[in-house]
Design a protein around this motif. Structure first.
Motif, mmCIF file in Angstrom:
data_model
loop_
_atom_site.group_PDB
_atom_site.id
_atom_site.type_symbol
_atom_site.label_atom_id
_atom_site.label_comp_id
_atom_site.label_asym_id
_atom_site.label_seq_id
_atom_site.Cartn_x
_atom_site.Cartn_y
_atom_site.Cartn_z
ATOM 1 N N ARG A 12 0.842 -1.187 0.000
ATOM 2 C CA ARG A 12 0.000 0.000 0.000
ATOM 3 C C ARG A 12 0.887 1.250 0.000
ATOM 4 O O ARG A 12 1.892 1.299 0.702
ATOM 5 C CB ARG A 12 -0.918 0.016 1.220
ATOM 6 N N LEU A 14 1.659 4.037 1.485
ATOM 7 C CA LEU A 14 1.468 4.782 2.719
ATOM 8 C C LEU A 14 2.805 5.268 3.245
ATOM 9 O O LEU A 14 3.837 4.644 3.014
ATOM 10 C CB LEU A 14 0.835 3.888 3.792
ATOM 11 N N GLU A 30 2.026 4.017 10.541
ATOM 12 C CA GLU A 30 1.777 4.453 9.171
ATOM 13 C C GLU A 30 0.722 5.545 9.147
ATOM 14 O O GLU A 30 -0.098 5.659 10.048
ATOM 15 C CB GLU A 30 1.372 3.286 8.271
ATOM 16 N N ARG A 31 0.796 6.354 8.103
ATOM 17 C CA ARG A 31 -0.193 7.404 7.872
ATOM 18 C C ARG A 31 -0.807 7.169 6.501
ATOM 19 O O ARG A 31 -0.112 7.238 5.494
ATOM 20 C CB ARG A 31 0.432 8.778 7.922
ATOM 21 N N PRO A 32 -2.115 6.890 6.464
ATOM 22 C CA PRO A 32 -2.793 6.703 5.183
ATOM 23 C C PRO A 32 -2.746 7.990 4.345
ATOM 24 O O PRO A 32 -2.728 9.089 4.899
ATOM 25 C CB PRO A 32 -4.231 6.370 5.583
ATOM 26 N N ASN A 34 -4.991 9.423 2.616
ATOM 27 C CA ASN A 34 -6.239 10.179 2.544
ATOM 28 C C ASN A 34 -6.416 11.153 3.708
ATOM 29 O O ASN A 34 -7.499 11.701 3.900
ATOM 30 C CB ASN A 34 -7.432 9.221 2.480
ATOM 31 N N GLU A 55 -5.992 1.447 15.751
ATOM 32 C CA GLU A 55 -6.684 2.265 14.760
ATOM 33 C C GLU A 55 -7.347 3.404 15.525
ATOM 34 O O GLU A 55 -7.721 3.245 16.679
ATOM 35 C CB GLU A 55 -7.753 1.444 14.032
#
Length: 159
Positions: A12, A14, A30-32, A34, A55
């Motif tokens: 992904r 990220l 991690e930092r998405p 979006n 989360e």
């Protein structure tokens, strides 16, 4: 898994930072892309399975990670939730280890971390750094103190 064999944890796109492992599990922050808040993910090396550890729907500011078996230790600077925390990966239970704890290192049932200790007088402050140890049986002790500069490094190994 064969030692030395390369494998992909995730593809992904990220921003990933700060990774920790105990040889059985990987954990990372991690930092998405979006704009969603930071989170902590895990990867079971033997099963080849990724899973969520922490989360959140609110912004978080994770700084450091350490893994020891089923326990993830993390430093967080989030306003109202700052400190060094222990997170049970199986149950999700969380507990504050130290409201000043920084740079956790864990292994073999032992957690080490450091704390900055200010000494202020007449508007001038100096700082000591304390190294703390917590064993899985709940016993804790101050291991060492140094003045002015934080510890350059420390580690856990065996009894």
């Amino acid at each position: 898994m064969d030692a030395g064999r390369a494998f992909t944890v995730t593809q992904r796109p990220l921003l990933k930072r700060i990774i920790a492992t105990d040889g059985k599990t990987l954990a990372w922050i991690e930092r998405p892309p979006n704009g969603a808040p930071e989170r902590i993910r895990g990867y079971d090396i033997a099963a080849g399975r990724e899973f969520p550890i922490i989360e959140s729907t609110a912004e978080r500011n994770f700084m450091a990670l350490a893994l020891d078996g089923n326990n993830l230790y993390y430093e967080e600077l989030t306003t109202g939730h700052a400190g060094l925390y222990a997170h049970d990966i199986a149950t999700g239970a969380e507990r504050l280890v130290s409201d000043k704890g920084k740079r956790p290192v864990a292994g073999d049932g032992v957690l080490l971390w450091e704390e900055e200790v200010p000494h202020c007088a007449g508007g001038l402050c100096t700082y000591d750094w304390n190294l703390h140890m917590l064993r899985s049986d709940g016993t804790a002790r101050l291991v060492a103190t140094v003045g002015e500069n934080e510890f350059s490094s420390y580690d856990v190994s065996g009894d």
